[in-house]
Design a protein around this motif. Sequence first.
Motif, PDB file in Angstrom:
ATOM      1  N   SER A 126       0.850  -1.190   0.000  1.00 14.21           N
ATOM      2  CA  SER A 126       0.000   0.000   0.000  1.00 14.21           C
ATOM      3  C   SER A 126       0.885   1.238   0.000  1.00 14.21           C
ATOM      4  N   SER A 127       0.345   2.334  -0.488  1.00 11.99           N
ATOM      5  CA  SER A 127       1.045   3.614  -0.408  1.00 11.99           C
ATOM      6  C   SER A 127       0.021   4.733  -0.422  1.00 11.99           C
ATOM      7  N   LEU A 128       0.456   5.861   0.064  1.00 12.48           N
ATOM      8  CA  LEU A 128      -0.441   6.992   0.262  1.00 12.48           C
ATOM      9  C   LEU A 128       0.290   8.269  -0.124  1.00 12.48           C
ATOM     10  N   GLU A 129      -0.420   9.194  -0.747  1.00  9.77           N
ATOM     11  CA  GLU A 129       0.154  10.488  -1.106  1.00  9.77           C
ATOM     12  C   GLU A 129      -0.902  11.555  -0.843  1.00  9.77           C
ATOM     13  N   LEU A 130      -0.434  12.716  -0.378  1.00 10.19           N
ATOM     14  CA  LEU A 130      -1.321  13.829  -0.083  1.00 10.19           C
ATOM     15  C   LEU A 130      -0.754  15.075  -0.754  1.00 10.19           C
ATOM     16  N   TRP A 131      -1.599  15.750  -1.530  1.00  2.00           N
ATOM     17  CA  TRP A 131      -1.180  16.979  -2.202  1.00  2.00           C
ATOM     18  C   TRP A 131      -2.133  18.104  -1.820  1.00  2.00           C
ATOM     19  N   ARG A 132      -1.688  19.347  -2.028  1.00  6.53           N
ATOM     20  CA  ARG A 132      -2.581  20.503  -1.950  1.00  6.53           C
ATOM     21  C   ARG A 132      -3.424  20.482  -3.226  1.00  6.53           C
ATOM     22  N   LEU A 133      -4.627  20.945  -3.131  1.00 10.32           N
ATOM     23  CA  LEU A 133      -5.561  20.913  -4.254  1.00 10.32           C
ATOM     24  C   LEU A 133      -4.999  21.618  -5.491  1.00 10.32           C
ATOM     25  N   LEU A 134      -4.349  22.761  -5.292  1.00  9.05           N
ATOM     26  CA  LEU A 134      -3.849  23.522  -6.427  1.00  9.05           C
ATOM     27  C   LEU A 134      -2.583  22.926  -7.029  1.00  9.05           C
ATOM     28  N   GLU A 135      -1.982  21.907  -6.383  1.00  9.81           N
ATOM     29  CA  GLU A 135      -0.804  21.237  -6.936  1.00  9.81           C
ATOM     30  C   GLU A 135      -1.183  20.170  -7.954  1.00  9.81           C
ATOM     31  N   VAL A 136      -2.399  19.701  -7.880  1.00  7.34           N
ATOM     32  CA  VAL A 136      -2.835  18.567  -8.696  1.00  7.34           C
ATOM     33  C   VAL A 136      -3.521  19.080  -9.955  1.00  7.34           C
ATOM     34  N   ASP A 137      -3.285  18.374 -11.057  1.00  4.84           N
ATOM     35  CA  ASP A 137      -4.008  18.706 -12.282  1.00  4.84           C
ATOM     36  C   ASP A 137      -4.650  17.438 -12.841  1.00  4.84           C
ATOM     37  N   GLY A 138      -5.431  17.624 -13.875  1.00  9.50           N
ATOM     38  CA  GLY A 138      -6.145  16.505 -14.471  1.00  9.50           C
ATOM     39  C   GLY A 138      -5.224  15.433 -15.028  1.00  9.50           C
ATOM     40  N   ASP A 139      -4.062  15.839 -15.526  1.00 12.78           N
ATOM     41  CA  ASP A 139      -3.114  14.861 -16.058  1.00 12.78           C
ATOM     42  C   ASP A 139      -2.629  13.903 -14.976  1.00 12.78           C
ATOM     43  N   MET A 140      -2.426  14.416 -13.771  1.00  8.62           N
ATOM     44  CA  MET A 140      -1.990  13.549 -12.670  1.00  8.62           C
ATOM     45  C   MET A 140      -3.066  12.507 -12.356  1.00  8.62           C
ATOM     46  N   LEU A 141      -4.321  12.946 -12.316  1.00  9.43           N
ATOM     47  CA  LEU A 141      -5.410  12.006 -12.030  1.00  9.43           C
ATOM     48  C   LEU A 141      -5.542  10.978 -13.148  1.00  9.43           C
ATOM     49  N   SER A 142      -5.410  11.434 -14.376  1.00 12.28           N
ATOM     50  CA  SER A 142      -5.467  10.508 -15.510  1.00 12.28           C
ATOM     51  C   SER A 142      -4.337   9.490 -15.430  1.00 12.28           C
ATOM     52  N   GLU A 143      -3.148   9.959 -15.058  1.00 14.19           N
ATOM     53  CA  GLU A 143      -2.009   9.048 -14.943  1.00 14.19           C
ATOM     54  C   GLU A 143      -2.245   7.994 -13.862  1.00 14.19           C
ATOM     55  N   LEU A 144      -2.846   8.404 -12.743  1.00 13.25           N
ATOM     56  CA  LEU A 144      -3.153   7.438 -11.694  1.00 13.25           C
ATOM     57  C   LEU A 144      -4.105   6.349 -12.196  1.00 13.25           C
ATOM     58  N   VAL A 145      -5.132   6.745 -12.923  1.00 13.29           N
ATOM     59  CA  VAL A 145      -6.101   5.774 -13.433  1.00 13.29           C
ATOM     60  C   VAL A 145      -5.434   4.865 -14.473  1.00 13.29           C
ATOM     61  N   LEU A 146      -4.575   5.449 -15.292  1.00 11.08           N
ATOM     62  CA  LEU A 146      -3.837   4.620 -16.256  1.00 11.08           C
ATOM     63  C   LEU A 146      -2.927   3.617 -15.542  1.00 11.08           C
ATOM     64  N   GLN A 147      -2.331   4.045 -14.425  1.00 16.66           N
ATOM     65  CA  GLN A 147      -1.492   3.123 -13.648  1.00 16.66           C
ATOM     66  C   GLN A 147      -2.310   1.938 -13.146  1.00 16.66           C
ATOM     67  N   LEU A 148      -3.535   2.195 -12.736  1.00 13.35           N
ATOM     68  CA  LEU A 148      -4.405   1.114 -12.271  1.00 13.35           C
ATOM     69  C   LEU A 148      -4.621   0.088 -13.378  1.00 13.35           C
ATOM     70  N   ALA A 149      -4.762   0.555 -14.602  1.00  8.21           N
ATOM     71  CA  ALA A 149      -5.067  -0.325 -15.725  1.00  8.21           C
ATOM     72  C   ALA A 149      -3.822  -0.950 -16.367  1.00  8.21           C
ATOM     73  N   ASP A 150      -2.635  -0.521 -15.998  1.00  3.97           N
ATOM     74  CA  ASP A 150      -1.398  -0.951 -16.656  1.00  3.97           C
ATOM     75  C   ASP A 150      -0.977  -2.357 -16.199  1.00  3.97           C
ATOM     76  N   GLN A 151      -1.564  -3.365 -16.816  1.00  2.00           N
ATOM     77  CA  GLN A 151      -1.285  -4.748 -16.422  1.00  2.00           C
ATOM     78  C   GLN A 151       0.176  -5.128 -16.655  1.00  2.00           C
ATOM     79  N   ASP A 152       0.836  -4.529 -17.644  1.00  4.61           N
ATOM     80  CA  ASP A 152       2.263  -4.808 -17.865  1.00  4.61           C
ATOM     81  C   ASP A 152       3.071  -4.444 -16.628  1.00  4.61           C
ATOM     82  N   TYR A 153       2.783  -3.301 -16.044  1.00  8.60           N
ATOM     83  CA  TYR A 153       3.496  -2.894 -14.823  1.00  8.60           C
ATOM     84  C   TYR A 153       3.188  -3.867 -13.682  1.00  8.60           C
TER      85      TYR A 153
END
Length: 168
Positions: A126-153
């Motif tokens: 398990s791992s956890l990360e906390l950011w300020r709201l203004l530090e995060v953008d849509g690309d970061m959220l998209s990357e997280l979801v892509l990581q979930l789906a990345d079966q090769d990884y």
Amino acid sequence: MSDFEAALQQKLARNAELERQRREAEREMERWELRRAQEAEERERQLAVARRERHAELVEVLTTVANKLKAADPEGFVVRLGWSTSGEEFIAKMSTRVLEPARTLFIELDREDDEVLARWRTDIGSSLELWRLLEVDGDMLSELVLQLADQDYWRSATRPPPFPKPED
């Protein structure tokens, strides 16, 4: 008028002038402090507006990418999206259904506390990360979801993937 009286009048006039300057400086300081307080309030209002706008933007992006994940493989992923009972946080929980290793990505967008929490819970750690709201953008959220789906990884992973870094 004697020299003493003239000097005394000069000193008293100087004292009165210094008192007038002191009062004017105090008034100027009060005006400066008032302007500074008003500017700080305005900055805080602008930040609050920016946070609300960013929160709404991130909710929209997260909803879109999570729904796309589910639509792309409804048998492979379970996606739950919604608001907390307080209406303060938007929560996304995305899990694998049949993929190995089992994994869950939890993302919470907290409008009031100005935070974005991302948490991996997997069979390999398990791992956890906390950011300020203004530090995060849509690309970061998209990357997280892509990581979930990345079966090769995940096929050879020994821990959850590193979290995306905010752009500076």
